[in-house]
Design a protein around this motif. Structure first.
Motif, PDB file in Angstrom:
ATOM      1  N   GLU A  95       0.907  -1.375   0.582  1.00 46.23           N
ATOM      2  CA  GLU A  95       0.187  -0.250   0.126  1.00 46.23           C
ATOM      3  C   GLU A  95       1.037   1.669  -0.149  1.00 46.23           C
ATOM      4  N   LYS A  96       1.507   0.569   1.003  1.00 51.04           N
ATOM      5  CA  LYS A  96       3.281   2.923   0.872  1.00 51.04           C
ATOM      6  C   LYS A  96       3.055   2.637  -0.679  1.00 51.04           C
ATOM      7  N   LYS A  97       4.032   1.235  -1.648  1.00 49.95           N
ATOM      8  CA  LYS A  97       5.116   1.400  -2.503  1.00 49.95           C
ATOM      9  C   LYS A  97       3.387   2.528  -3.199  1.00 49.95           C
ATOM     10  N   ARG A  98       2.196   1.005  -3.617  1.00 48.81           N
ATOM     11  CA  ARG A  98       1.546   2.134  -4.274  1.00 48.81           C
ATOM     12  C   ARG A  98       1.139   4.076  -3.868  1.00 48.81           C
ATOM     13  N   LEU A  99       1.227   4.366  -2.775  1.00 51.15           N
ATOM     14  CA  LEU A  99       0.221   5.783  -2.355  1.00 51.15           C
ATOM     15  C   LEU A  99       1.879   6.124  -2.774  1.00 51.15           C
ATOM     16  N   ILE A 100       3.077   6.171  -2.828  1.00 49.33           N
ATOM     17  CA  ILE A 100       4.170   6.319  -3.347  1.00 49.33           C
ATOM     18  C   ILE A 100       4.624   6.785  -4.898  1.00 49.33           C
ATOM     19  N   LEU A 101       3.545   5.625  -5.497  1.00 54.61           N
ATOM     20  CA  LEU A 101       3.408   5.944  -7.108  1.00 54.61           C
ATOM     21  C   LEU A 101       2.706   6.566  -6.877  1.00 54.61           C
TER      22      LEU A 101
ATOM     23  N   ILE B  55      11.109   6.484   0.331  1.00 49.44           N
ATOM     24  CA  ILE B  55      10.742   6.563  -1.207  1.00 49.44           C
ATOM     25  C   ILE B  55      11.839   6.257  -1.496  1.00 49.44           C
ATOM     26  N   GLY B  56      13.221   6.079  -1.019  1.00 52.51           N
ATOM     27  CA  GLY B  56      14.378   5.662  -1.307  1.00 52.51           C
ATOM     28  C   GLY B  56      14.116   4.180  -0.769  1.00 52.51           C
ATOM     29  N   TYR B  57      13.662   3.848  -0.099  1.00 55.52           N
ATOM     30  CA  TYR B  57      13.521   1.935   0.751  1.00 55.52           C
ATOM     31  C   TYR B  57      12.433   1.628  -0.648  1.00 55.52           C
ATOM     32  N   TYR B  58      11.188   1.961  -0.953  1.00 48.96           N
ATOM     33  CA  TYR B  58      10.835   1.534  -2.528  1.00 48.96           C
ATOM     34  C   TYR B  58      11.821   1.451  -3.402  1.00 48.96           C
ATOM     35  N   PHE B  59      12.373   2.738  -3.839  1.00 45.24           N
ATOM     36  CA  PHE B  59      12.295   3.206  -5.295  1.00 45.24           C
ATOM     37  C   PHE B  59      14.141   3.679  -4.785  1.00 45.24           C
ATOM     38  N   ASN B  60      15.415   3.069  -5.740  1.00 44.72           N
ATOM     39  CA  ASN B  60      16.629   3.219  -5.806  1.00 44.72           C
ATOM     40  C   ASN B  60      17.304   4.201  -5.840  1.00 44.72           C
ATOM     41  N   SER B  61      16.140   4.801  -7.290  1.00 43.79           N
ATOM     42  CA  SER B  61      16.313   6.376  -7.140  1.00 43.79           C
ATOM     43  C   SER B  61      15.539   6.871  -7.969  1.00 43.79           C
ATOM     44  N   ARG B  62      15.609   8.399  -7.719  1.00 46.02           N
ATOM     45  CA  ARG B  62      14.115   9.633  -8.682  1.00 46.02           C
ATOM     46  C   ARG B  62      14.467   8.626  -9.771  1.00 46.02           C
TER      47      ARG B  62
ATOM     48  N   LEU C 108      11.881   5.312  -9.931  1.00 49.36           N
ATOM     49  CA  LEU C 108      10.802   6.163  -9.270  1.00 49.36           C
ATOM     50  C   LEU C 108       9.862   6.521 -10.779  1.00 49.36           C
ATOM     51  N   LEU C 109      10.370   7.569 -11.830  1.00 52.70           N
ATOM     52  CA  LEU C 109       9.945   7.703 -12.240  1.00 52.70           C
ATOM     53  C   LEU C 109       9.548   6.668 -13.585  1.00 52.70           C
ATOM     54  N   LEU C 110      10.470   6.066 -13.793  1.00 49.83           N
ATOM     55  CA  LEU C 110      10.236   4.714 -15.002  1.00 49.83           C
ATOM     56  C   LEU C 110       9.110   3.602 -14.368  1.00 49.83           C
ATOM     57  N   ARG C 111       8.885   3.696 -13.018  1.00 46.45           N
ATOM     58  CA  ARG C 111       7.555   3.087 -12.477  1.00 46.45           C
ATOM     59  C   ARG C 111       6.388   4.147 -12.357  1.00 46.45           C
ATOM     60  N   ALA C 112       6.497   5.102 -13.046  1.00 46.22           N
ATOM     61  CA  ALA C 112       5.396   5.855 -12.909  1.00 46.22           C
ATOM     62  C   ALA C 112       4.933   5.735 -14.188  1.00 46.22           C
ATOM     63  N   VAL C 113       5.594   5.761 -15.163  1.00 47.36           N
ATOM     64  CA  VAL C 113       5.639   5.960 -17.062  1.00 47.36           C
ATOM     65  C   VAL C 113       4.863   4.786 -17.201  1.00 47.36           C
TER      66      VAL C 113
ATOM     67  N   ALA D 114       1.126   9.396  -5.993  1.00 48.66           N
ATOM     68  CA  ALA D 114       2.153  10.214  -5.509  1.00 48.66           C
ATOM     69  C   ALA D 114       2.992  11.498  -6.570  1.00 48.66           C
ATOM     70  N   ALA D 115       3.765   9.964  -7.161  1.00 48.81           N
ATOM     71  CA  ALA D 115       5.133  10.905  -8.574  1.00 48.81           C
ATOM     72  C   ALA D 115       4.406  11.034  -9.289  1.00 48.81           C
ATOM     73  N   ILE D 116       2.412   9.989 -10.044  1.00 48.31           N
ATOM     74  CA  ILE D 116       2.455  10.242 -10.880  1.00 48.31           C
ATOM     75  C   ILE D 116       1.128  12.099 -10.995  1.00 48.31           C
ATOM     76  N   MET D 117       0.561  12.176 -10.166  1.00 46.76           N
ATOM     77  CA  MET D 117      -0.218  12.961  -9.032  1.00 46.76           C
ATOM     78  C   MET D 117       0.766  14.385  -9.803  1.00 46.76           C
ATOM     79  N   LEU D 118       1.939  13.878  -9.313  1.00 51.01           N
ATOM     80  CA  LEU D 118       2.958  15.074  -8.943  1.00 51.01           C
ATOM     81  C   LEU D 118       3.265  15.586 -10.634  1.00 51.01           C
ATOM     82  N   MET D 119       3.743  14.339 -11.577  1.00 53.75           N
ATOM     83  CA  MET D 119       3.753  14.309 -13.218  1.00 53.75           C
ATOM     84  C   MET D 119       3.170  15.700 -13.008  1.00 53.75           C
ATOM     85  N   LEU D 120       2.040  15.073 -13.396  1.00 53.84           N
ATOM     86  CA  LEU D 120       0.518  15.772 -14.242  1.00 53.84           C
ATOM     87  C   LEU D 120       0.304  16.143 -14.371  1.00 53.84           C
TER      88      LEU D 120
END
Length: 194
Positions: free
Chosen positions: A16-22, A53-60, A63-68, A24-30
């Motif tokens: 759930e936490k990873k989903r929330l992070i993803l 953020i760093g725990y679930y995604f190794n880098s920004r 995170l961007l790749l997973r969001a796209v 949030a990244a998508i909404m910020l991006m858009l």
């Protein structure tokens, strides 16, 4: 604790936490552009500590790749739904469905996606390559939808490009939200009726 004790299992909370992070990244991006996708802003949007953020995604970049990637998955899901329901219809209905396929079912964020696309191309080669794959799949989905809707003669590639151009026009003219959608739909109707 188990379900009887009221606490969710650790793996469920982590998912759930990873989903929330993803999300949030998508909404910020858009909504605000790629530059706004920082660890701090994503953590704030997700309601989690910055360290998560760093725990679930190794880098920004990851995170961007997973969001796209997630946006692409949503677009394909919306395409599959509309393809399954496709039938001969008015040109306006076809055009609106094509915009929904293009926009992953969130047409109010069309201009945000345009901006994010340009930003992603500038950000990294990995993102650019992922966007190329998404575009190829989008053209295939347009083609499949058009065939199912009884319009196989229409050029899927041209219709995708028409939406691209309509979005640029909307951005330049300051037409946002539903006005950008209307501009894209009008361009498609003109082509499909032409």
């Amino acid at each position: 604790m188990n379900a009887a004790g009221g606490r969710r299992p650790r793996q469920t909370r982590a998912t759930e936490k990873k989903r929330l992070i993803l999300e949030a990244a998508i909404m910020l991006m858009l909504d605000k552009g790629l530059a706004s996708v920082t660890h701090r802003q994503v953590a704030h949007g997700a309601g989690v500590p910055v360290g998560s953020i760093g725990y679930y995604f190794n880098s920004r970049g990851e995170l961007l790749l997973r969001a796209v990637e997630e946006i692409g998955a949503r677009r394909q899901q919306k395409a599959a739904e509309l393809i399954d329901a496709a039938a001969p219809a008015s040109t306006a209905v076809l055009a609106r469905d094509l915009v929904e396929i293009y926009s992953f079912g969130d047409s109010t964020r069309l201009l945000g996606w345009l901006g994010a696309t340009v930003d992603c191309v500038r950000e990294s080669e990995d993102l650019r390559l992922m966007l190329c794959q998404h575009r190829t799949q989008k053209v295939r989905d347009f083609r499949t939808y058009l065939e199912a809707a009884g319009r196989p003669e229409a050029s899927a590639e041209l219709l995708v490009m028409l939406i691209d151009g309509a979005l640029v026009r909307s951005a330049v003219e300051g037409a946002i939200g539903s006005a950008a959608v209307d501009t894209a739909v009008e361009a498609l109707v003109r082509e499909l009726d032409g």
